[in-house]
Design an enzyme around this catalytic site. Structure first.
Site, short mmCIF file in Angstrom:
data_model
loop_
_atom_site.label_atom_id
_atom_site.label_comp_id
_atom_site.label_asym_id
_atom_site.label_seq_id
_atom_site.Cartn_x
_atom_site.Cartn_y
_atom_site.Cartn_z
CG HIS A 107 -1.77 1.06 1.27
ND1 HIS A 107 -3.21 1.07 1.75
CD2 HIS A 107 -1.56 2.45 1.32
CE1 HIS A 107 -3.68 2.21 1.64
NE2 HIS A 107 -2.86 3.07 1.43
CG ASP A 116 -8.84 -1.92 -0.72
OD1 ASP A 116 -8.73 -2.71 0.15
OD2 ASP A 116 -8.49 -0.82 -0.73
O1 DOR Z 1 -9.58 2.39 2.23
C1 DOR Z 1 -9.14 1.51 2.51
N1 DOR Z 1 -9.52 0.83 3.77
N2 DOR Z 1 -7.86 1.49 2.20
C2 DOR Z 1 -6.82 0.40 2.90
O2 DOR Z 1 -5.89 0.31 2.55
C3 DOR Z 1 -7.29 -0.23 4.24
C4 DOR Z 1 -8.88 -0.39 4.11
C5 DOR Z 1 -9.55 -0.97 5.56
O3 DOR Z 1 -8.95 -2.07 5.88
O4 DOR Z 1 -10.46 -0.39 5.93
#
Ligand code: DOR
Length: 454
Positions: free
Chosen positions: A179, A319
């Protein structure tokens, strides 16, 4: 030969291209592809007018178990996966406890067994505590490898400085999933935002306004570019291949392209970074559009689409990062980042193909063969004789996303009311019917993914 299942006369997306044919399954694997008109089978499915695809391998999901099960758990996350045609997921380590040691990985694998409709593997997170153990951690069964958060998101996983990152890259052999956002820059900009002194991101075509659309101003494009530049330099220095997750900026495309002349770099794109853009998506979705890295302006989105068209990306990850409606109802910036997406990955990408951004064959390749090759997945990802029968039968038509179709525990989707393409009718995982539209789910179908890698 007696088959457990024969799917007849579907348009089958073979590695060589689509063909109308029959597919025979026995003992969980594809055993014959060809004319099976007279074959005897325990179950025969008429696929006429339908498409049979290799099940999607989603290389980035957050299923929140253990520790955050009020948002999602392994059972519900996998139910959402198979309902959308995804048969294998790689789950992320920012749970509680973090997946940073053999015990936490073993715990997730135990929890998954018999409770997931999809196949599964779990990333191990790099953290300051386990930097010296990563080379052995990445060899454990059930993990696709190491995940690094250079910019923090949900949870506390973080490797923010170059010295630590160098150590991560020097310890092991498999591609490291990253990331890529610059934590020090994000921290400084978050503080400036709180103090009302933030300089807006000049690559965005709208001003700060005190709502969720400020998110890409705070976690700006320069943060992603800077971090990716640091990462690529260290990848070149250490000789370790990196896999950059959820690319979000035009600037990183040029940067990666220049490094690709010298080193191997793989890159993931999410459907949402190709789909949503500009102040308009935040106006419509509010904090539901808030994620890390953020959705940015059309300038970035269009560059990502152009790069997609040119074959720049290696895999597609959703994601899937569910948060509850209650959590998302707070006022920005007190809201968590992330949105669900495991169930919509395939139909969103098929809509892009329908609209001409890419071809259906390319969507299939990027969601099956490509992740299988990138991660060295054993016997999955190819719709061919000998592979596990991870399959999805879709009705090739448009459909509107409605709340009652959604299976994620969080109960919402940024694509509600959107018209997507390819209605998932049936999903088989290892030859077992894991999902049937309007029917029951078999939550025991999923298996631990095995890897072939050197
Ligand atoms: O927006 C995000 N939420 N990006 C991430 O990399 C982690 C994820 C999360 O785990 O909520």
């Amino acid at each position: 030969m007696k088959f457990d299942l024969v799917v007849k006369k579907a348009k089958v997306f073979l590695p060589t291209g689509p063909e109308i044919t029959d597919v025979g399954v026995a003992d969980g694997r594809i055993v014959e592809i060809g004319d099976l008109a007279t074959a005897s089978a325990a179950e025969v499915v008429d696929g006429e007018g339908k498409w049979l695809l290799p099940g999607v391998i989603d290389t980035q999901v957050h299923f929140r178990e253990p520790g955050l099960e009020h948002k999602e758990d392994l059972r519900t996350g996998a139910m959402a996966a198979v309902a959308g045609g995804t048969t294998t997921v790689f789950e992320m380590p920012n749970t509680n406890p973090l997946t940073i040691n053999p015990e936490a990985l073993a715990d997730k694998l135990n929890r998954a067994s018999g409770r997931m409709a999809s196949n599964f593997a779990f990333f191990v997170g790099a953290s300051p505590e386990n930097l010296d153990d990563l080379a052995s951690l990445e060899t454990l069964p059930g993990t696709p490898g190491i995940k690094v958060f250079m910019g923090s998101s949900t949870g506390s996983l973080l490797v923010e400085d170059d010295a630590s990152l160098r150590k991560v890259l020097a310890n092991g052999h498999r591609p490291v999933a990253v990331h890529s956002e610059d934590e020090p820059r994000n921290r400084a900009r978050r503080a400036a935002y709180g103090e009302g002194t933030l300089e807006p991101d000049p690559t965005l075509d709208y001003p700060l306004n005190g709502t969720a659309s400020d998110h890409p101003h705070v976690r700006d494009a320069e943060s992603a570019r800077l971090s990716t530049e640091r990462l690529l330099k260290l990848s070149e220095e250490t000789g370790r291949t990196v896999h950059i997750l959820h690319l979000s900026t035009a600037d990183e495309i040029d940067l990666i392209a220049s490094f690709r002349k010298r080193i191997r770099v793989s890159v993931e794109i999410t459907p949402q970074h190709l789909f949503f853009a500009g102040a308009e998506c935040y106006d419509r979705l509010g904090t539901h559009a808030q994620m890390n890295p953020p959705m940015r302006s059309r300038h970035h989105r269009d560059a990502l689409r152009e790069a997609f068209r040119a074959g720049f990306f290696n895999v597609i990850g959703s994601d899937h990062a569910p948060h509850t409606l209650e959590e998302k109802a707070a006022a920005y910036p007190a809201t968590p980042s992330g949105m669900p997406g495991v169930q919509t990955l395939l139909p969103v990408m098929l809509r892009f193909a329908k609209e001409g951004l890419t071809t259906f064959e390319e969507v299939v390749r990027l969601t099956s063969v490509a992740p299988a090759e990138l991660y060295g997945i054993k016997d999955r990802g190819n719709l061919q004789v000998g592979s596990f029968a991870d399959l999805v039968l879709i009705d090739p038509r448009e459909f509107t996303v409605e709340a009652d179709w959604l299976r994620s525990k969080c109960g919402w989707s940024p694509y509600l009311s959107e018209s997507l393409f390819g209605w998932p009718l049936m999903t088989w995982v290892g030859g077992k019917l894991a999902y049937s539209a309007g029917g029951e789910l078999d939550i025991t179908a999923g298996r631990q993914v095995e890897f072939n890698w050197k």
